[in-house]
Design a protein around this motif. Structure first.
Motif: not given
Length: 296
Positions: A118-126
């Motif tokens: 997971l990229t940082d973007s997807m981590i923040v979204y999650q």
């Protein structure tokens, strides 16, 4: 379907600025106010609702809305909200990674920068999916936040959006923006919502994730109407790109809390928790992130 009050700001080369109420096919001008900012401040100072004040200020002067919208009138539409006396005292900002489509697009854009699944973007979204809609009285997870500029970057319906000489791209981002005014005691008040094109430099951002911040420092458009409503549960529409009469691309869009990982209350809390965002008489145009696109 409930009808909501819709306001526009407009200007005439001789008559100056006015505020109009949309009553299709007309705009009904208001007396004694020249901006939504001024109208809202008067309502706050008098401790009455904007709707009550509108009833007191409505005139009998009608304008042809279609002629103005299509550019066939001396009247020109302005951005649906601004701080006309002090543009620098209006913050234009936004929040990101609140809709699934935007998170997926950002994830693809930045995959090459991360060896993680997971990229940082997807981590923040999650994080938003798991904690962006807290129980009443609880504080949810913080969303992504970005700064675009002051009120001087706002463009009106029909005005061109420009790519600076140092820019790499100009990309459309259809969004809804919340419109706010901080009262004299430092309390933010939501006036309503407006459509907008947040307009960012996606090529610059794609070069490196750390270029996200400067990629947002661009002009953008809002309006032409500011809708006085509180409901932000589920909104849908269509966005398109045309050249002349030819439609080159289009997509259905969905936004609102039912299509997002965060509640509006949570997004507003995290924006206004900073003291510098609660300065008395400060205006705010806060983009609520690119709507979910459904290709048609």
């Amino acid at each position: 379907m409930k009808e909501y009050t819709r306001l526009v700001q407009l200007i005439h080369p001789e008559m100056g600025r006015k505020v109009g109420v949309v009553k299709e096919p007309y705009l009904i001008l208001l007396n004694d106010v020249t901006s939504v900012y001024q109208l809202t401040l008067q309502a706050l100072d008098k401790e009455v609702s904007i709707h009550f004040l509108l009833d007191q200020l409505i005139s009998e002067e009608q304008l042809d809305y279609d002629a103005i919208y299509s550019g066939k009138s001396e009247w020109k539409l302005l951005p649906s909200f601004d701080n006309p006396d002090n543009p620098s005292h209006c913050i234009v900002s936004g929040t990101g990674l609140t809709h699934l489509s935007s998170a997926m697009n950002r994830n693809v854009m930045h995959l090459s920068e991360s060896g993680n699944s997971l990229t940082d973007s997807m981590i923040v979204y999650q994080w938003g999916v798991e904690g962006g809609k807290p129980e009443d009285g609880k504080i949810g997870v913080q969303p992504e936040w970005f700064y675009k500029g002051t009120g001087s970057i706002l463009k009106a319906n029909g005005e061109p959006l420009t790519v600076p000489a140092f820019g790499n791209d100009g990309g459309e981002e259809p969004e809804i923006a919340g419109i706010y005014l901080v009262d004299r005691k430092g309390q933010p008040v939501r006036i309503g919502f407006t459509t907008g094109n947040e307009f960012s430099d996606h090529v610059m951002e794609k070069k490196n994730y750390l270029y996200l911040a400067p990629s947002k420092l661009r002009n953008c458009s809002i309006g032409p109407e500011l809708v006085l409503k509180d409901d932000f549960s589920n909104l849908s529409g269509k966005v398109s790109i045309s050249r002349g009469e030819e439609e080159l691309w289009s997509a259905a869009i969905k936004t609102g809390e039912e299509n997002m990982a965060h509640t509006l209350t949570n997004l507003e809390y995290h924006h206004f928790k900073y003291p510098d965002h609660r300065l008395p008489l400060q205006g705010h145009v806060h983009f609520l992130e690119q709507a979910h696109l459904v290709l048609v």
